[in-house]
Scaffold this motif. Structure first.
Motif, PDB file in Angstrom:
ATOM      1  N   MET A   1      -2.469  10.762 -12.970  1.00 23.44           N
ATOM      2  CA  MET A   1      -1.178  10.154 -12.797  1.00 23.44           C
ATOM      3  C   MET A   1      -1.380   8.735 -12.259  1.00 23.44           C
ATOM      4  N   ALA A   2      -0.666   7.799 -12.823  1.00 22.26           N
ATOM      5  CA  ALA A   2      -0.793   6.395 -12.423  1.00 22.26           C
ATOM      6  C   ALA A   2      -0.121   6.162 -11.078  1.00 22.26           C
ATOM      7  N   ASP A   3      -0.679   5.235 -10.317  1.00 22.15           N
ATOM      8  CA  ASP A   3      -0.106   4.872  -9.022  1.00 22.15           C
ATOM      9  C   ASP A   3       1.169   4.073  -9.260  1.00 22.15           C
ATOM     10  N   LYS A   4       2.266   4.568  -8.750  1.00 21.91           N
ATOM     11  CA  LYS A   4       3.546   3.882  -8.922  1.00 21.91           C
ATOM     12  C   LYS A   4       3.986   3.210  -7.642  1.00 21.91           C
ATOM     13  N   GLY A   5       3.031   2.982  -6.752  1.00 22.08           N
ATOM     14  CA  GLY A   5       3.347   2.339  -5.481  1.00 22.08           C
ATOM     15  C   GLY A   5       3.780   0.895  -5.688  1.00 22.08           C
ATOM     16  N   ILE A   6       4.280   0.343  -4.632  1.00 25.37           N
ATOM     17  CA  ILE A   6       4.750  -1.035  -4.695  1.00 25.37           C
ATOM     18  C   ILE A   6       3.580  -2.006  -4.602  1.00 25.37           C
ATOM     19  N   ASP A   7       3.778  -3.176  -5.141  1.00 27.65           N
ATOM     20  CA  ASP A   7       2.790  -4.246  -5.010  1.00 27.65           C
ATOM     21  C   ASP A   7       3.172  -5.016  -3.747  1.00 27.65           C
ATOM     22  N   GLU A   8       2.416  -4.814  -2.685  1.00 27.48           N
ATOM     23  CA  GLU A   8       2.770  -5.423  -1.405  1.00 27.48           C
ATOM     24  C   GLU A   8       2.683  -6.942  -1.422  1.00 27.48           C
ATOM     25  N   ASP A   9       1.787  -7.504  -2.214  1.00 24.65           N
ATOM     26  CA  ASP A   9       1.719  -8.968  -2.297  1.00 24.65           C
ATOM     27  C   ASP A   9       3.044  -9.523  -2.808  1.00 24.65           C
ATOM     28  N   ILE A  10       3.572  -8.895  -3.849  1.00 25.14           N
ATOM     29  CA  ILE A  10       4.857  -9.332  -4.403  1.00 25.14           C
ATOM     30  C   ILE A  10       5.976  -9.085  -3.393  1.00 25.14           C
ATOM     31  N   ALA A  11       5.981  -7.898  -2.795  1.00 23.25           N
ATOM     32  CA  ALA A  11       7.032  -7.541  -1.842  1.00 23.25           C
ATOM     33  C   ALA A  11       7.080  -8.505  -0.662  1.00 23.25           C
ATOM     34  N   PHE A  12       5.916  -8.857  -0.124  1.00 21.00           N
ATOM     35  CA  PHE A  12       5.899  -9.763   1.024  1.00 21.00           C
ATOM     36  C   PHE A  12       6.249 -11.192   0.610  1.00 21.00           C
ATOM     37  N   GLY A  13       5.896 -11.579  -0.591  1.00 19.70           N
ATOM     38  CA  GLY A  13       6.319 -12.884  -1.101  1.00 19.70           C
ATOM     39  C   GLY A  13       7.832 -12.958  -1.233  1.00 19.70           C
ATOM     40  N   GLU A  14       8.432 -11.845  -1.659  1.00 17.51           N
ATOM     41  CA  GLU A  14       9.886 -11.787  -1.787  1.00 17.51           C
ATOM     42  C   GLU A  14      10.561 -11.825  -0.422  1.00 17.51           C
ATOM     43  N   ILE A  15       9.925 -11.252   0.573  1.00 15.42           N
ATOM     44  CA  ILE A  15      10.477 -11.324   1.931  1.00 15.42           C
ATOM     45  C   ILE A  15      10.532 -12.783   2.387  1.00 15.42           C
TER      46      ILE A  15
ATOM     47  N   ARG B   1       2.897  -8.461   8.611  1.00  8.69           N
ATOM     48  CA  ARG B   1       2.107  -7.722   7.623  1.00  8.69           C
ATOM     49  C   ARG B   1       0.775  -7.269   8.216  1.00  8.69           C
ATOM     50  N   THR B   2       0.132  -8.154   8.943  1.00  2.05           N
ATOM     51  CA  THR B   2      -1.135  -7.813   9.581  1.00  2.05           C
ATOM     52  C   THR B   2      -0.955  -6.663  10.570  1.00  2.05           C
ATOM     53  N   GLU B   3       0.109  -6.714  11.330  1.00  7.68           N
ATOM     54  CA  GLU B   3       0.374  -5.665  12.314  1.00  7.68           C
ATOM     55  C   GLU B   3       0.619  -4.301  11.659  1.00  7.68           C
ATOM     56  N   MET B   4       1.040  -4.314  10.410  1.00  4.18           N
ATOM     57  CA  MET B   4       1.376  -3.064   9.726  1.00  4.18           C
ATOM     58  C   MET B   4       0.272  -2.557   8.799  1.00  4.18           C
ATOM     59  N   THR B   5      -0.903  -3.143   8.890  1.00  2.43           N
ATOM     60  CA  THR B   5      -1.978  -2.736   7.981  1.00  2.43           C
ATOM     61  C   THR B   5      -2.444  -1.309   8.213  1.00  2.43           C
ATOM     62  N   SER B   6      -2.236  -0.781   9.401  1.00  3.41           N
ATOM     63  CA  SER B   6      -2.708   0.575   9.675  1.00  3.41           C
ATOM     64  C   SER B   6      -1.676   1.659   9.353  1.00  3.41           C
ATOM     65  N   ALA B   7      -0.519   1.269   8.841  1.00  2.00           N
ATOM     66  CA  ALA B   7       0.512   2.257   8.504  1.00  2.00           C
ATOM     67  C   ALA B   7      -0.011   3.202   7.424  1.00  2.00           C
ATOM     68  N   LYS B   8       0.142   4.478   7.655  1.00  2.00           N
ATOM     69  CA  LYS B   8      -0.367   5.482   6.716  1.00  2.00           C
ATOM     70  C   LYS B   8       0.503   5.577   5.463  1.00  2.00           C
ATOM     71  N   VAL B   9       1.818   5.567   5.642  1.00  2.00           N
ATOM     72  CA  VAL B   9       2.748   5.643   4.513  1.00  2.00           C
ATOM     73  C   VAL B   9       3.157   4.219   4.164  1.00  2.00           C
ATOM     74  N   ARG B  10       2.726   3.753   3.018  1.00  2.00           N
ATOM     75  CA  ARG B  10       2.901   2.351   2.640  1.00  2.00           C
ATOM     76  C   ARG B  10       4.245   2.053   1.973  1.00  2.00           C
ATOM     77  N   ASP B  11       4.917   3.085   1.464  1.00  2.00           N
ATOM     78  CA  ASP B  11       6.133   2.861   0.683  1.00  2.00           C
ATOM     79  C   ASP B  11       7.205   2.085   1.433  1.00  2.00           C
ATOM     80  N   PHE B  12       7.315   2.303   2.732  1.00  2.00           N
ATOM     81  CA  PHE B  12       8.386   1.682   3.491  1.00  2.00           C
ATOM     82  C   PHE B  12       7.946   0.455   4.277  1.00  2.00           C
ATOM     83  N   VAL B  13       6.717   0.076   4.162  1.00  2.00           N
ATOM     84  CA  VAL B  13       6.201  -1.054   4.931  1.00  2.00           C
ATOM     85  C   VAL B  13       7.002  -2.337   4.671  1.00  2.00           C
TER      86      VAL B  13
END
Length: 71
Positions: free
Chosen positions: A1-15, A39-51
């Protein structure tokens, strides 16, 4: 199954883009710094979907705090 997670680089750029539009009187470079810090402070978050959502809330809080300090 393909990873359907978010692209955090894009998400943080949009922020950065949204916060720059929302706070046009606040220095864009400082917004980018705050986003990078959060973003740096949140690098250890286990669940990335809501970061990005949580990060955006924290960025707003920090911008508002800095704006109050400047008054």
């Amino acid at each position: 199954m393909a990873d359907k997670g978010i692209d955090e680089d894009i998400a943080f750029g949009e922020i950065v883009e949204r916060m720059t539009q929302k706070y046009p009187d606040f220095p864009p470079a400082r917004i980018a710094e705050i986003v990078a810090q959060v973003r740096t402070e949140m690098t250890s978050a286990k669940v990335r979907d809501f970061v990005p959502v949580l990060a955006e809330r924290e960025v707003k809080t920090r911008i508002k705090q800095e704006r109050k300090q400047d008054v």
